[in-house]
Enzyme design. Structure first.
Site, short mmCIF file in Angstrom:
data_model
loop_
_atom_site.label_atom_id
_atom_site.label_comp_id
_atom_site.label_asym_id
_atom_site.label_seq_id
_atom_site.Cartn_x
_atom_site.Cartn_y
_atom_site.Cartn_z
N ASP A 1 0.86 -1.19 0.00
CA ASP A 1 0.00 0.00 0.00
C ASP A 1 0.89 1.23 0.00
OD1 ASP A 1 -2.18 1.87 0.43
OD2 ASP A 1 -3.28 0.27 1.40
N TYR B 1 -13.31 4.89 -14.26
CA TYR B 1 -13.40 3.83 -13.25
C TYR B 1 -14.03 2.57 -13.85
CZ TYR B 1 -14.58 1.52 -8.80
OH TYR B 1 -14.70 0.62 -7.77
P1 NAD Z 1 -10.23 2.11 0.34
O1 NAD Z 1 -9.93 3.49 -0.13
O2 NAD Z 1 -10.80 1.93 1.71
O3 NAD Z 1 -8.95 1.18 0.17
C1 NAD Z 1 -8.14 1.24 -1.00
C2 NAD Z 1 -6.69 1.09 -0.63
O4 NAD Z 1 -5.91 1.11 -1.85
C3 NAD Z 1 -6.15 2.22 0.25
O5 NAD Z 1 -5.47 1.70 1.37
C4 NAD Z 1 -5.22 3.00 -0.67
O6 NAD Z 1 -4.12 3.61 -0.01
C5 NAD Z 1 -4.75 1.90 -1.62
N1 NAD Z 1 -4.22 2.44 -2.87
C6 NAD Z 1 -4.79 3.40 -3.66
N2 NAD Z 1 -3.98 3.69 -4.68
C7 NAD Z 1 -2.87 2.92 -4.54
C8 NAD Z 1 -1.67 2.76 -5.28
N3 NAD Z 1 -1.42 3.48 -6.39
N4 NAD Z 1 -0.75 1.86 -4.83
C9 NAD Z 1 -0.97 1.15 -3.71
N5 NAD Z 1 -2.09 1.24 -2.98
C10 NAD Z 1 -3.03 2.13 -3.39
O7 NAD Z 1 -11.25 1.51 -0.73
P2 NAD Z 1 -11.95 0.08 -0.90
O8 NAD Z 1 -13.37 0.36 -1.14
O9 NAD Z 1 -11.55 -0.89 0.14
O10 NAD Z 1 -11.30 -0.34 -2.31
C11 NAD Z 1 -10.71 -1.59 -2.56
C12 NAD Z 1 -11.10 -2.05 -3.95
O11 NAD Z 1 -12.51 -2.31 -3.96
C13 NAD Z 1 -10.86 -1.02 -5.06
O12 NAD Z 1 -10.30 -1.69 -6.17
C14 NAD Z 1 -12.25 -0.51 -5.39
O13 NAD Z 1 -12.36 -0.07 -6.70
C15 NAD Z 1 -13.06 -1.76 -5.13
N6 NAD Z 1 -14.50 -1.53 -4.92
C16 NAD Z 1 -14.94 -0.78 -3.89
C17 NAD Z 1 -16.30 -0.58 -3.71
C18 NAD Z 1 -16.85 0.26 -2.57
O14 NAD Z 1 -18.04 0.62 -2.62
N7 NAD Z 1 -16.06 0.58 -1.56
C19 NAD Z 1 -17.20 -1.17 -4.61
C20 NAD Z 1 -16.71 -1.94 -5.65
C21 NAD Z 1 -15.35 -2.13 -5.80
#
Ligand code: NAD
Length: 260
Positions: free
Chosen positions: A38, A158
């Site tokens: 991360d 996205y």
């Molecule tokens: P979050 O923001 O809580 O966690 C995402 C993590 O990814 C963070 O810790 C961030 O620091 C890290 N990150 C971002 N860019 C980065 C990079 N360039 N290099 C390394 N780490 C990086 O969000 P989340 O909701 O837990 O997201 C996780 C995955 O789930 C993502 O791929 C997101 O698209 C997907 N997702 C989320 C949702 C939702 O509603 N939360 C729905 C569908 C899919």
């Protein structure tokens, strides 16, 4: 405590928050040692400590998943410390800029695609050589926005990145089956995480109203969004031998949101 993943080694990107964090803890509860990839953040320290407290080894690597050299080095660090990789959860992602297509800058497009899609490719690419001998499980976090839901206006970059992850996962599943490496992609609906924190919503996006029985953002199974721990249970299943005959599959975890 269940030890079904005892002594396995998992690489989890975006492990400092949300779905990645919950999955890291769930795999650790089941015996797995965890490598947290991360960006440097105090939240990642807290996850690292929580894994230690569960009696597992954990290693935080400060890495931007869109940077090939840093991902390659990060994987090398894992191999030096743990000697192998059994599970990869390519999960790091951003919403990026929310804007109508005509206002979306090429730079914003690149940022979203680089983090979500190229980051997935790089994580998988550099892990493969270390998984070929013993096999393993790769799980990729896409979204309902990549294949079933296209009403999140302003999220074209996205959605494109998330659709790309689904196609990439299927190609990888076929290519890697000969090494007993399974590849699956999960498609969550709205999950209560920190992803909104870094979302740029400064631009005007006209919403087209779609009549629905449920308020916007709700899921038939829930009154609000799902929880990261519910996604972590699915990740745990796909990481474990209990899913040994499942590969190349996209699994929706959205509380029936995409049936609306
Ligand atoms: P979050 O923001 O809580 O966690 C995402 C993590 O990814 C963070 O810790 C961030 O620091 C890290 N990150 C971002 N860019 C980065 C990079 N360039 N290099 C390394 N780490 C990086 O969000 P989340 O909701 O837990 O997201 C996780 C995955 O789930 C993502 O791929 C997101 O698209 C997907 N997702 C989320 C949702 C939702 O509603 N939360 C729905 C569908 C899919």
């Amino acid at each position: 405590m269940n030890e079904i993943l005892k002594d396995k080694v998992a690489v989890i990107t975006g492990a400092g928050s949300g779905i990645g964090r919950a999955s890291a803890l769930q795999l650790a509860r089941n015996g797995c040692n965890i490598c947290l990839f991360d960006l440097k953040d105090k939240r990642t320290k807290e996850v690292e400590k929580a894994i230690h407290d569960l009696g597992r080894k954990s290693l935080f690597v400060d890495v931007d998943v869109s940077d090939p050299q840093r991902v390659e080095q990060a994987v090398q660090t894992v191999i030096e410390q743990f000697g192998k990789i059994d599970i990869v959860f390519a999960n790091a992602g951003i919403n990026g800029t929310v804007a109508p297509i005509e206002d979306l800058t090429p730079e914003s497009w690149d940022e979203t695609l680089s983090t979500n899609l190229k980051g997935t490719f790089l994580t998988v690419k550099y892990a493969i050589p270390h998984m070929k001998k013993a096999g393993g499980s790769i799980i990729i976090t896409s979204s309902i926005n990549g294949s079933r839901k296209f009403s999140s206006f302003g999220m074209s970059a996205y959605s494109a990145s998330k659709a790309g992850q689904v196609a990439f996962a299927k190609m990888a599943a076929l290519e890697l089956a000969r090494y007993k490496i399974r590849v699956n992609v999960i498609c969550p609906g709205a999950i209560a995480t920190n992803i909104g924190e870094n979302t740029d919503r400064t631009q005007q996006v006209d919403k087209i109203s779609i009549p629905v029985l449920y308020p916007e953002g709700s899921q038939p199974l829930e009154h609000g969004p799902g929880q990261p721990e519910q996604v972590a249970d699915l990740v745990m299943f796909l990481a474990s031998p209990q899913s040994s005959h499942i590969s190349g599959t996209e699994i929706y975890i959205d509380g029936a949101e995409t049936l609306l």
